[in-house]
Design an enzyme around this catalytic site. Structure first.
Site, PDB file in Angstrom:
ATOM      1  N   GLU A   1       3.645  46.846 -23.695  1.00  0.00           N
ATOM      2  CA  GLU A   1       2.720  46.666 -24.818  1.00  0.00           C
ATOM      3  C   GLU A   1       2.708  47.954 -25.636  1.00  0.00           C
ATOM      4  OE1 GLU A   1       0.296  44.515 -26.288  1.00  0.00           O
ATOM      5  OE2 GLU A   1      -0.224  46.284 -27.460  1.00  0.00           O
TER       6      GLU A   1
ATOM      7  N   ASP B   1       4.896  36.930 -25.418  1.00  0.00           N
ATOM      8  CA  ASP B   1       3.740  36.507 -26.225  1.00  0.00           C
ATOM      9  C   ASP B   1       3.618  37.429 -27.429  1.00  0.00           C
ATOM     10  OD1 ASP B   1       1.383  35.468 -27.154  1.00  0.00           O
ATOM     11  OD2 ASP B   1       0.145  36.175 -25.492  1.00  0.00           O
TER      12      ASP B   1
ATOM     13  N   TYR C   1       4.813  42.041 -24.480  1.00  0.00           N
ATOM     14  CA  TYR C   1       3.685  41.997 -25.418  1.00  0.00           C
ATOM     15  C   TYR C   1       2.421  41.654 -24.611  1.00  0.00           C
ATOM     16  CZ  TYR C   1       7.737  41.195 -28.447  1.00  0.00           C
ATOM     17  OH  TYR C   1       8.964  41.266 -29.072  1.00  0.00           O
TER      18      TYR C   1
ATOM     19  N   CYS D   1     -13.509  29.683 -48.206  1.00  0.00           N
ATOM     20  CA  CYS D   1     -13.104  30.736 -47.268  1.00  0.00           C
ATOM     21  C   CYS D   1     -11.679  30.562 -46.752  1.00  0.00           C
ATOM     22  CB  CYS D   1     -14.131  30.878 -46.152  1.00  0.00           C
ATOM     23  SG  CYS D   1     -13.609  30.512 -44.499  1.00  0.00           S
TER      24      CYS D   1
ATOM     25  N   CYS E   1       1.786  32.084 -31.386  1.00  0.00           N
ATOM     26  CA  CYS E   1       0.698  31.636 -32.262  1.00  0.00           C
ATOM     27  C   CYS E   1       1.258  31.233 -33.624  1.00  0.00           C
ATOM     28  CB  CYS E   1      -0.362  32.717 -32.395  1.00  0.00           C
ATOM     29  SG  CYS E   1       0.290  34.272 -32.977  1.00  0.00           S
TER      30      CYS E   1
ATOM     31  N   GLN F   1      -7.422  37.460 -26.513  1.00  0.00           N
ATOM     32  CA  GLN F   1      -7.388  36.133 -27.158  1.00  0.00           C
ATOM     33  C   GLN F   1      -8.793  35.746 -27.632  1.00  0.00           C
ATOM     34  OE1 GLN F   1      -4.641  34.443 -27.735  1.00  0.00           O
ATOM     35  NE2 GLN F   1      -3.135  35.211 -26.291  1.00  0.00           N
TER      36      GLN F   1
HETATM   37  C1  LIG Z   1      -0.378  37.794 -29.374  1.00  0.00           C
HETATM   38  S1  LIG Z   1      -0.818  39.319 -28.608  1.00  0.00           S
HETATM   39  C2  LIG Z   1      -0.643  38.878 -26.909  1.00  0.00           C
HETATM   40  C3  LIG Z   1      -1.326  39.777 -25.930  1.00  0.00           C
HETATM   41  C4  LIG Z   1      -1.473  39.243 -24.517  1.00  0.00           C
HETATM   42  N1  LIG Z   1      -0.261  38.666 -24.014  1.00  0.00           N
HETATM   43  C5  LIG Z   1      -2.630  38.265 -24.428  1.00  0.00           C
HETATM   44  O1  LIG Z   1      -2.420  37.071 -24.158  1.00  0.00           O
HETATM   45  O2  LIG Z   1      -3.786  38.704 -24.601  1.00  0.00           O
HETATM   46  C6  LIG Z   1       0.564  40.291 -28.998  1.00  0.00           C
HETATM   47  C7  LIG Z   1       0.512  41.712 -28.451  1.00  0.00           C
HETATM   48  O3  LIG Z   1       1.734  42.357 -28.781  1.00  0.00           O
HETATM   49  C8  LIG Z   1       1.475  43.712 -29.106  1.00  0.00           C
HETATM   50  N2  LIG Z   1       2.663  44.144 -29.888  1.00  0.00           N
HETATM   51  C9  LIG Z   1       2.923  43.927 -31.191  1.00  0.00           C
HETATM   52  N3  LIG Z   1       4.159  44.377 -31.500  1.00  0.00           N
HETATM   53  C10 LIG Z   1       4.697  44.883 -30.360  1.00  0.00           C
HETATM   54  C11 LIG Z   1       5.947  45.477 -30.037  1.00  0.00           C
HETATM   55  N4  LIG Z   1       6.880  45.637 -30.957  1.00  0.00           N
HETATM   56  N5  LIG Z   1       6.145  45.880 -28.765  1.00  0.00           N
HETATM   57  C12 LIG Z   1       5.180  45.723 -27.819  1.00  0.00           C
HETATM   58  N6  LIG Z   1       3.979  45.159 -28.068  1.00  0.00           N
HETATM   59  C13 LIG Z   1       3.730  44.746 -29.320  1.00  0.00           C
HETATM   60  C14 LIG Z   1       0.149  43.668 -29.805  1.00  0.00           C
HETATM   61  O4  LIG Z   1      -0.495  44.918 -29.763  1.00  0.00           O
HETATM   62  C15 LIG Z   1      -0.591  42.582 -29.001  1.00  0.00           C
HETATM   63  O5  LIG Z   1      -1.306  43.161 -27.943  1.00  0.00           O
END
Ligand SMILES: C[S@@+](CC[C@H](N)C(=O)[O-])C[C@H]1O[C@@H](n2cnc3c(N)ncnc32)[C@H](O)[C@@H]1O
Length: 449
Positions: A333, A380, A312, A78, A407, A283
Site C-alpha cells: 500500500e 483492489d 493496494y 448534487c 470500484c 470502505q
Molecule cells: C480501493 S482502495 C482499497 C483498500 C483496501 N483493499 C480496502 O478494501 O480497504 C485502494 C488503495 O490503494 C492505494 N493505492 C493507490 N495507488 C496505489 C499504488 N500505486 N500502489 C499502492 N497502493 C496504492 C490507496 O491508498 C488505497 O488505500
C-alpha cells in the site's frame, strides 16, 4: 447534425455509466440526466461535442414503470445519488447490465456475471461524510455537497445516504464555526480557514473521528470549537486537523495534527477489529464490505497452505479477513499511515503470518515476486485500475488465482482484457456498495489457464 437548443422527442434505449439515459438521433449518442431506459421524452440539446451530446428533459411523454418520486430535495443538483428516481431493485439490474456492457466492450464477450447484490435497507449506509466548506455567491459561509460538475456548494443539512449522527455532528460543527467567526475557505481568493469537514464513524463501535481540513496551520478559536464539539458529542473519539494550503482539488494535504483524542477510531468487519487513521482508506459501506470480502475469500478457495498477496491493501482489511485460511499474507500500500494501521491491525487480531510493505505496487511487486511465490493475489486498486506493469508482472509469475476487486467496471474490464491472455475469467459478482449512486463495485475471480 445536432445543434444546441434544438428540441427533439427521443426513445431512451440504454443507461450510461453515470446513470444517465442514452438516446440516439441519426446514430448520434445523446446523454440525458434523469431519463430511464424504455421512456419517451421531449428534450432540448444543451451541449454538443464531436462524438456525443447532452440533452435535458423537458417532458416525459411515456414514463417507465420503474420511475419513483425522489425523496431527496438536493438529488437533482448534487449528482451523488443519480439513480434516486428509479426503483431500488431496478437500479441493481442497471448496475449488473453496466458491468456486462463494460466487459463486452473490452473482451468481445460476456463472462459469467451474477446479479448485483443489493442492500436490504439502502439508507444512511455511509460511514464517511465529506463536505466542502466555502462561501456562497453572497459571501456567506456554506457547507454541503458540490453541485454536479461544479464547485458550487449546495447547503446540505440532511442526506439520505449519510450516517445520521455524522450529519448532526457536521451541522453542529458548522454552527459553531459560524458562531466563533472562524472563516470558511474562499476558493477564488484562496483566503479563509476551513476547507473541508470529514467525519468517519465505526458503525459497529459507534466511535467517531472528525477531520478538519484547513488552509493554514494556525486557526484562531479552533481549540474552542474542538472543546464545544466534544462536549456535545460523547461518541467523538478523536479530532484531527489536516493542513492543505495547495490550490488543488485533492482534499487532504500532507500534514495532519491530532487536536483531540488518540488519532484513530476502531471498527469491526466480521470478527476482525480495525484501527483507522484520518488519511487511511476504509470502505465507505461496512455492511456491503462484509458481503464483498466474504465473496472474495470464497472465490480464493483457501485451504490454509496458500501465500496471499494483498495488493493496494489499505489498512490490511482483505488480507486480515482471509488470514485464518492462509499460510502467509503480504500486503502492499502506498500510504505510510495505512501501512502503520495494517501492521497494528495484524497485532490487534493476533495475525502472526503477515507482512506489510509501504510503496507503490508497480515499484515493489517485481521485488516481492522474487522473494515470495503467491498462490492467490487479491488486487483492489483505486478507480483508475492497475498500471500495465503490475499486470505484466502478474502475467510473468502467474499465480494460480487472481481475485480482482474493483470500484470501476470500465477499468476492471480494461485490466481483465490484459489478464485474460493467461487467465480464465471464472465469474464476476457486482456488489452494491454505493446504493442509488451510479457507482458499482465488483469482485471477479480469475484462474490460471
Ligand atoms: C480501493 S482502495 C482499497 C483498500 C483496501 N483493499 C480496502 O478494501 O480497504 C485502494 C488503495 O490503494 C492505494 N493505492 C493507490 N495507488 C496505489 C499504488 N500505486 N500502489 C499502492 N497502493 C496504492 C490507496 O491508498 C488505497 O488505500
Amino acid at each position: 447534425m445536432i445543434k444546441k437548443n434544438e428540441k427533439h422527442t427521443v426513445d431512451i434505449i440504454d443507461q450510461g455509466i453515470e446513470g444517465q439515459g442514452i438516446a440516439k438521433i441519426d446514430g448520434f449518442t445523446i446523454f440525458i440526466n434523469g431519463a430511464i431506459k424504455g421512456e419517451k421524452v421531449n428534450i432540448v440539446i444543451t451541449k454538443v461535442l464531436s462524438s456525443y451530446a447532452y440533452g435535458k428533459i423537458l417532458e416525459i411523454k411515456e414514463k417507465s414503470e420503474f420511475r419513483r418520486e425522489s425523496d431527496c430535495v438536493t438529488y437533482k443538483r448534487c449528482g451523488g445519488c443519480s439513480l434516486r428516481h428509479i426503483d431500488y431493485k431496478k437500479t441493481l439490474e442497471i448496475k449488473t447490465e453496466m458491468v456486462k456492457n463494460c466487459l463486452k466492450k473490452a473482451l468481445n464477450y460476456i463472462p459469467i456475471v451474477n446479479d448485483c447484490i443489493g442492500m436490504e435497507s439502502p439508507l444512511y449506509y455511509r460511514n464517511k461524510l465529506q463536505y466542502p466548506i466555502g462561501v456562497d455567491n453572497l459571501g456567506n459561509p456554506v457547507m454541503g455537497v458540490y453541485a454536479n460538475r461544479t464547485h458550487e456548494i449546495i447547503e446540505t443539512k440532511e442526506c439520505l445516504i449519510q450516517d445520521e449522527e455524522s450529519q448532526q455532528i457536521a451541522n453542529c460543527f458548522f454552527k459553531l464555526m459560524v458562531e466563533l467567526n472562524i472563516k470558511p475557505y474562499n476558493e477564488s481568493s484562496r483566503t479563509g480557514d476551513i476547507r473541508h469537514l470529514i467525519i468517519r464513524k465505526g458503525k459497529k463501535t459507534n466511535e467517531v473521528m472528525v477531520t478538519i481540513v484547513t488552509n493554514t496551520e494556525n486557526v484562531k478559536e479552533i481549540e474552542t470549537l474542538v472543546d464545544k464539539l466534544t462536549n456535545e458529542y460523547e461518541s467523538i473519539k478523536t479530532i484531527a486537523q489536516n493542513i492543505n494550503s495547495k490550490n488543488t482539488n485533492v482534499i487532504l494535504g500532507d500534514k495532519t495534527k491530532i487536536l483531540y483524542g488518540s488519532g484513530y477510531i476502531e471498527d469491526y468487519l466480521g470478527d476482525y477489529k480495525f484501527k483507522i487513521s484520518p488519511v487511511s482508506f476504509y470502505q465507505v459501506n461496512p455492511i456491503q464490505t462484509e458481503v464483498l470480502y466474504s465473496k472474495a475469500v470464497e472465490y480464493a478457495e483457501l485451504t490454509g497452505i496458500e501465500t496471499i498477496f494483498d495488493l493496494y491493501c489499505g489498512i490490511g482489511t482483505i488480507g486480515i479477513f482471509a488470514s485464518d485460511k492462509a499460510k502467509k499474507i503480504c500486503g502492499i500500500e502506498v500510504i505510510p499511515e495505512a501501512i502503520e494501521n495494517a501492521k497494528e491491525n495484524a497485532k490487534l487480531n493476533n495475525v502472526k503470518n503477515s507482512e506489510f510493505l509501504v510503496g507503490e505496487v508497480e515499484e515493489l511487486l517485481p521485488d516481492l515476486v522474487k522473494k515470495e511465490e503467491a498462490d492467490v493475489v487479491f488486487i483492489d486498486p483505486p478507480r483508475k485500475g492497475c498500471e500495465k506493469t503490475v499486470l505484466e508482472t502478474l502475467l510473468e509469475v502467474k499465480p494460480k488465482k487472481i481475485v480482482y476487486i474493483s470500484c470501476n467496471p470500465a477499468t476492471l474490464a480494461r485490466d481483465l482484457s490484459i489478464l485474460c491472455n493467461k487467465y480464465e475469467i471464472k465469474e464476476v459478482q457486482p456488489v452494491d456498495m454505493f446504493p442509488y449512486t451510479s457507482h458499482c463495485e465488483s469482485v471477479c475471480v480469475l484462474e490460471r489457464k
